[in-house]
Design a protein around this motif. Sequence first.
Motif, short mmCIF file in Angstrom:
data_model
loop_
_atom_site.label_atom_id
_atom_site.label_comp_id
_atom_site.label_asym_id
_atom_site.label_seq_id
_atom_site.Cartn_x
_atom_site.Cartn_y
_atom_site.Cartn_z
N ASP A 254 0.81 -1.23 0.00
CA ASP A 254 0.00 0.00 0.00
C ASP A 254 0.84 1.27 0.00
OD1 ASP A 254 -2.22 -1.59 0.01
OD2 ASP A 254 -2.61 -1.39 2.16
N ASP A 255 1.97 1.26 0.72
CA ASP A 255 2.75 2.50 0.86
C ASP A 255 3.89 2.59 -0.16
OD1 ASP A 255 4.36 0.51 1.84
OD2 ASP A 255 5.08 1.65 3.57
N VAL A 256 3.85 1.76 -1.20
CA VAL A 256 4.92 1.73 -2.21
C VAL A 256 4.42 2.31 -3.53
CG1 VAL A 256 6.39 0.23 -3.61
CG2 VAL A 256 6.15 -0.19 -1.15
N THR A 257 5.22 3.22 -4.08
CA THR A 257 4.95 3.78 -5.41
C THR A 257 5.89 3.13 -6.41
OG1 THR A 257 4.39 5.90 -4.37
CG2 THR A 257 4.81 5.91 -6.75
N ALA A 258 5.37 2.75 -7.57
CA ALA A 258 6.19 2.05 -8.58
C ALA A 258 6.08 2.76 -9.92
CB ALA A 258 5.73 0.60 -8.71
N TRP A 259 7.20 2.77 -10.67
CA TRP A 259 7.21 3.31 -12.03
C TRP A 259 8.29 2.62 -12.84
CZ3 TRP A 259 9.10 5.74 -7.76
CH2 TRP A 259 10.41 6.23 -7.80
N LEU A 260 8.18 2.75 -14.16
CA LEU A 260 9.13 2.08 -15.06
C LEU A 260 10.41 2.88 -15.18
CD1 LEU A 260 6.66 1.02 -17.90
CD2 LEU A 260 7.68 -0.47 -16.18
N PRO A 261 11.56 2.22 -15.41
CA PRO A 261 12.82 2.94 -15.62
C PRO A 261 12.76 3.77 -16.89
CG PRO A 261 13.19 0.60 -15.17
CD PRO A 261 11.73 0.77 -15.42
N PRO A 262 13.59 4.83 -17.00
CA PRO A 262 13.62 5.64 -18.21
C PRO A 262 13.91 4.78 -19.45
CG PRO A 262 14.89 6.68 -16.46
CD PRO A 262 14.51 5.33 -15.97
N GLY A 263 13.20 5.05 -20.52
CA GLY A 263 13.39 4.30 -21.75
C GLY A 263 12.61 3.00 -21.82
N ASN A 264 12.02 2.60 -20.72
CA ASN A 264 11.23 1.37 -20.69
C ASN A 264 9.75 1.74 -20.74
OD1 ASN A 264 10.04 -1.11 -20.24
ND2 ASN A 264 11.41 -1.67 -18.57
N ARG A 265 9.09 1.44 -21.83
CA ARG A 265 7.70 1.84 -22.00
C ARG A 265 6.81 0.60 -22.12
NH1 ARG A 265 7.69 7.16 -22.97
NH2 ARG A 265 9.61 8.12 -23.72
N GLY A 266 5.60 0.79 -21.67
CA GLY A 266 4.61 -0.27 -21.87
C GLY A 266 4.55 -1.26 -20.74
N HIS A 267 5.37 -2.30 -20.80
CA HIS A 267 5.25 -3.41 -19.85
C HIS A 267 6.50 -3.57 -19.01
CE1 HIS A 267 2.29 -4.19 -23.02
NE2 HIS A 267 1.59 -4.84 -22.09
N VAL A 268 6.33 -4.22 -17.85
CA VAL A 268 7.43 -4.42 -16.93
C VAL A 268 8.38 -5.49 -17.46
CG1 VAL A 268 8.05 -5.17 -14.59
CG2 VAL A 268 6.02 -3.75 -14.96
N GLY A 269 9.68 -5.17 -17.39
CA GLY A 269 10.67 -6.14 -17.82
C GLY A 269 11.48 -6.65 -16.65
N ARG A 270 12.81 -6.49 -16.73
CA ARG A 270 13.68 -7.02 -15.68
C ARG A 270 13.86 -6.07 -14.51
NH1 ARG A 270 19.08 -8.40 -18.67
NH2 ARG A 270 19.64 -9.08 -16.54
N ARG A 271 13.50 -4.78 -14.70
CA ARG A 271 13.72 -3.79 -13.64
C ARG A 271 12.44 -3.00 -13.38
NH1 ARG A 271 17.47 -6.57 -13.52
NH2 ARG A 271 19.71 -6.09 -13.65
N LEU A 272 12.32 -2.51 -12.16
CA LEU A 272 11.20 -1.67 -11.76
C LEU A 272 11.69 -0.74 -10.67
CD1 LEU A 272 8.09 -1.22 -12.17
CD2 LEU A 272 7.77 -2.68 -10.17
#
Length: 593
Positions: A254-272
């Motif tokens: 609940d208290d965690v914010t998540a976003w994709l690394p720069p240059g990574n668009r669309g879907h989650v890959g190996r990093r978050l």
Amino acid sequence: MMLPGLHAASAMVLAIAMFYGFINGRLRVEIVSLLTIGAIALLLYVLPMPGEDKYAGLELAFEGFGHYALVTICSLMILGRGLVVTGALDPAARSLARIWRYNKSLGLLFTLVVCLFMSMLINDTPVLVLMIPILAQMAMRGGMPASKTLIPVNAAILIGGMSTTIGTSTNLLVVSIAQDLGMRSLTVFHFTPIVLSAMILALPYLWLVMPKLLPDNTRTVSVESRRFLAKLRMAQESPVRGKTIEEVRGIAADDVTAWLPPGNRGHVGRRLLVEGTYDGLRETARKMSASLAPTWLVERINADSGRTGKDLMVAEMIVAPDSRLIGLTPSTAGFEGIAMLGIHHARQPLRDTRQHSPDATMMEGDVLLMMGMPEELRQFAQNEGLLQIEGSEEIARSGKALLAVAIMAGAVGLASLGLVPIAISALSGAILMFATGCVRFERVGRALSAQVIVLVAASIAIGKFILVSGAAAWLGGLLSSGLQYLPPAGVLAAIMVFVTMLTNFASNTAAAAVGTPIAFNIAQQLDMPAEPLVLAVLFGCNLCYATPVAYQTNMMILTEGDYTFADYLRSGIPLVLIMVAALSTSLVFWYGI
């Protein structure tokens, strides 16, 4: 009635002095306990018992340190420690959190029941230690205020601990003293049905009434936990790989914010990339089968820990003005032997141009969340110009959680079936905890409580002195002269109330040591079976709800709930009365007296 003899009077004076020392609070509990042991030894050395030499008193005074009850209590402490440090109790904590989010009232009821049954086999203190942060976290997330839940949950833990011979050290002490006096051996769950029947009456009070009697001490300004920026490395089998960032945000804590690394668009890959408290980051990594540090580094650190036998710790470190790390990024800093799990960016006096990312350069005042063995963390902080903050957290050895549960179940199961005494099965379980690495032998000091050890030893000594000096027979005769006109339920209730008063204003172990031999003598005077009267003493020693000084768990929640002495009295006295009435009635029915 004749006056007591010199030794009997001395035993009662020493018992009263010990109680006063506990109530007064000027001296620590362990100091009072050691003074009691020393006083018994000195008295019986100068004035030996009739027919005994002066060295027999020394044996009586110090025999508690070698008593099988103390060995059993220490072994159970080690077994409980094994469950805590391996994280074996964490799944229960996560389940409670989910139910609290669904419904507050149902969450409290489920918590009370779970705590009650957990404390039957696990020492009260570890169970409460597990529950305090959960209840505090639920309060911060809109649940019931912690001040309205901590006392009811603590009471449920104490009731559960009362229901088995191994639930508390006091139970073991009473049963051990009674066996020394000639009572038959009791199995682990011998009197559990009696307590459960009383619990059925007490549970509605704990759930529906007690919270209303307690204040809402929610602070207007709550202390926020430090939030860290971190990078999650997804395992190949991670359930979030290929999902959209919106889907992943629904899985994160609940208290965690998540976003994709720069240059990574669309879907989650190996990093978050994520931001949150350490607890939130750890829970998110668990859900997503991810790691907060490079997997190869974590595996190497875990291997080094297993090879050297040293625990892994997580520590916060502040970047000092002269640190080599200023201007470097985590990837260029060249960390060796330790791993960085996250970073908290300090607010800069001028405009901070850094990216909001765990890969940004490190600056003065930043707080690093580091994992490693204690010596490596200390050396790293010294070499790199960092200030390590007090309060490092030990990492649970989760790979041994099932093993710890199996060892605990085996130790309790063997004793429950009557195959071996609890002293042998508990000691064997403690040895297995050491042998399998669930508990490090060099860290055994964290499992054992020196205060409990000397308190139990002193209680055994004063109880034995009261018995052999004739004080128990004299007090038993005095009490039985007043109790002979009461029905059996009244006798049991009176004994329970007497011991409960001692427990709530002194020590439950001392009350057990004094009350058990007295109960035996009352049974002889009134021609009643001794076992129900001994159980009345045992139950009375556990009815420690009415004051904060009655038991160590009461003291633990005093500050957390911002309670006053009156809060314990107002909520605890009705519960004591309910339990005394229910338990005394159940004892009469169970033993047919």
